[in-house]
Design an enzyme around this catalytic site. Structure first.
Site, PDB file in Angstrom:
ATOM      1  N   TYR A 132      23.254 -35.316  51.409  1.00  0.00           N
ATOM      2  CA  TYR A 132      22.112 -34.748  52.109  1.00  0.00           C
ATOM      3  C   TYR A 132      21.296 -35.804  52.858  1.00  0.00           C
ATOM      4  O   TYR A 132      20.186 -35.532  53.316  1.00  0.00           O
ATOM      5  CB  TYR A 132      21.199 -34.021  51.125  1.00  0.00           C
ATOM      6  CG  TYR A 132      21.845 -32.865  50.392  1.00  0.00           C
ATOM      7  CD1 TYR A 132      23.122 -32.415  50.724  1.00  0.00           C
ATOM      8  CD2 TYR A 132      21.186 -32.220  49.364  1.00  0.00           C
ATOM      9  CE1 TYR A 132      23.718 -31.368  50.045  1.00  0.00           C
ATOM     10  CE2 TYR A 132      21.776 -31.160  48.674  1.00  0.00           C
ATOM     11  CZ  TYR A 132      23.047 -30.745  49.027  1.00  0.00           C
ATOM     12  OH  TYR A 132      23.628 -29.693  48.354  1.00  0.00           O
ATOM     13  N   LYS A 179      32.089 -37.446  40.179  1.00  0.00           N
ATOM     14  CA  LYS A 179      33.492 -37.116  40.434  1.00  0.00           C
ATOM     15  C   LYS A 179      34.211 -38.410  40.799  1.00  0.00           C
ATOM     16  O   LYS A 179      34.912 -38.504  41.793  1.00  0.00           O
ATOM     17  CB  LYS A 179      33.600 -36.073  41.552  1.00  0.00           C
ATOM     18  CG  LYS A 179      34.968 -35.421  41.657  1.00  0.00           C
ATOM     19  CD  LYS A 179      35.380 -34.657  40.416  1.00  0.00           C
ATOM     20  CE  LYS A 179      36.738 -33.989  40.632  1.00  0.00           C
ATOM     21  NZ  LYS A 179      37.272 -33.419  39.368  1.00  0.00           N
ATOM     22  N   ASP A 212      33.151 -30.940  37.491  1.00  0.00           N
ATOM     23  CA  ASP A 212      33.790 -29.672  37.171  1.00  0.00           C
ATOM     24  C   ASP A 212      33.774 -29.414  35.668  1.00  0.00           C
ATOM     25  O   ASP A 212      33.528 -28.293  35.212  1.00  0.00           O
ATOM     26  CB  ASP A 212      35.214 -29.624  37.718  1.00  0.00           C
ATOM     27  CG  ASP A 212      36.006 -30.893  37.465  1.00  0.00           C
ATOM     28  OD1 ASP A 212      35.422 -31.908  37.029  1.00  0.00           O
ATOM     29  OD2 ASP A 212      37.232 -30.883  37.705  1.00  0.00           O
ATOM     30  N   ASP A 236      22.102 -30.365  43.004  1.00  0.00           N
ATOM     31  CA  ASP A 236      21.701 -29.120  43.637  1.00  0.00           C
ATOM     32  C   ASP A 236      22.450 -27.947  43.007  1.00  0.00           C
ATOM     33  O   ASP A 236      21.866 -26.915  42.643  1.00  0.00           O
ATOM     34  CB  ASP A 236      21.987 -29.216  45.137  1.00  0.00           C
ATOM     35  CG  ASP A 236      21.329 -28.111  45.935  1.00  0.00           C
ATOM     36  OD1 ASP A 236      20.582 -27.311  45.353  1.00  0.00           O
ATOM     37  OD2 ASP A 236      21.579 -28.032  47.147  1.00  0.00           O
ATOM     38  N   ASP A 240      20.958 -25.049  39.885  1.00  0.00           N
ATOM     39  CA  ASP A 240      20.951 -23.601  40.055  1.00  0.00           C
ATOM     40  C   ASP A 240      21.780 -22.918  38.969  1.00  0.00           C
ATOM     41  O   ASP A 240      21.442 -21.817  38.512  1.00  0.00           O
ATOM     42  CB  ASP A 240      21.476 -23.226  41.439  1.00  0.00           C
ATOM     43  CG  ASP A 240      20.418 -23.343  42.520  1.00  0.00           C
ATOM     44  OD1 ASP A 240      19.328 -23.874  42.216  1.00  0.00           O
ATOM     45  OD2 ASP A 240      20.658 -22.916  43.655  1.00  0.00           O
TER      46      ASP A 240
END
Length: 342
Positions: A132, A179, A212, A236, A240
């Site tokens: 971002y 990751k 994951d 992010d 959520d």
């Protein structure tokens, strides 16, 4: 007397900020409000700019900032949201996005296993780098040969300070999520900084998960986590997800912080929700809980915990908006929290 700057914003932002400010006034703290109600989509539509240097100076001069929401469907493909949110976060160097998630009542959890429902953790998200950051571009834009690329930016300074922040708010443990097995360059830097941070904080339990695996673990046993620290995009998504495990975005508060300067921007996670704006059914609890984070940041821990207890009691008594299974309006739900405080 300290000043709190307030940006109600767009959509349901002003609707949920109103009961949040009523609650703040009820607490009787030695603060005054500086309301920037012109920082919104209407200003952007009419002037082409929503946040001026003068506005930034007002925010910089305040002890903390409360934000409702920004976003308007009319301005979908414009830099409007980025101009407001990213400018505030970058200009104030609010590098730590702090999102505490607590299950306020068992009935709000979507999980079948009652023993695994009690989520009470924090997502610490790096807030100024990553995907971002805005680094990237397009080659042959608009053609059939177009190539688009966004750079996942990580710096030693940025990663090290977000890891140290995570350790500073941990009660029992910190789990770093990345990751690194697929995103090799940034992953190598994150893992190097992680090893160094672990050495600096030997008394906190630590784990490492790929993103994951972390997502799967969150929906099988969210009680396993205390603090999760990760990069901007992973944070992010995971924040959520954790909000969904605790009842939805209507009860999800957040803080954007700089531990060195003490600057803080506090906001509900839910966004401007134009689909329900003006209907009077928006859940004010995320904004109210953001006020709890704000007053705690200013040193009023007792008042902050009282607000949280009042929200929990309102949920217990089904004094809630439709998203939580109730029938109250935004104003009525805010009044329910005030009634519990009284």
């Amino acid at each position: 007397m300290r000043t709190i700057s307030v940006v109600p914003g767009d959509g349901i932002g002003p609707e949920v900020i109103e009961p949040a400010l009523e609650l703040l006034a009820f607490l009787g703290l030695d603060v005054k409000l500086d309301v920037l109600d012109h920082v919104n989509a209407e200003t952007y539509v009419s002037t082409g700019r929503a946040l001026t240097e003068a506005d930034l100076d007002r925010v910089r001069g305040s002890a903390a900032t409360l934000l409702g929401a920004v976003g308007d469907p009319r301005l979908g493909d414009t830099p409007y949201v980025r101009e407001v949110l990213t400018t505030l976060r970058v200009e104030l160097d609010l590098y730590a996005n702090y999102r505490p998630i607590r299950l306020w009542h068992d009935k709000l959890s979507p999980l079948r296993d009652k023993t695994k429902r009690g989520i009470d953790c924090v997502i610490v998200r790096e807030n100024t780098e990553g995907l971002y950051s805005g680094a990237g571009g397009n080659l042959s834009a608009g053609s059939s040969q177009e190539v688009a690329f966004d750079l996942d930016v990580s710096s030693y300074r940025g990663v090290s300070r977000i890891l140290d922040f995570a350790f500073s708010v941990a009660r029992t443990s910190v789990c770093v999520v990345d990751k690194a097995n697929a995103v090799r360059h940034g992953g190598t830097l994150w893992q190097r900084c992680w090893r160094e941070a672990v050495e600096r904080h030997p008394h906190i339990d630590t784990t490492h998960l790929y993103v994951d695996t972390a997502a799967m673990r969150l929906v099988t046993d969210p009680t396993a986590f205390d603090v999760i620290v990760t990069n901007n995009s992973n944070g992010d998504i995971l924040s959520d997800l954790t909000a969904g495990l605790a009842g939805g975005l209507g009860v999800a508060a957040s803080a954007n912080l700089n531990a060195a300067t003490g600057q803080g921007l506090f906001e509900p996670v839910h966004g401007s929700a134009p689909d329900i704006a003006g209907t009077g059914v928006a859940n004010p609890f995320a904004a109210v809980l953001s006020v709890a984070l704000l007053v705690e940041h200013l040193g009023h821990a007792r008042e902050a915990e009282a607000v949280r207890a009042a929200v929990a009691a309102a949920i217990e008594h089904d004094r809630v908006t439709p998203d939580l299974g109730g029938s109250l309006s935004t104003r009525q739900a805010g009044a329910a929290v005030l009634a519990e405080l009284r």
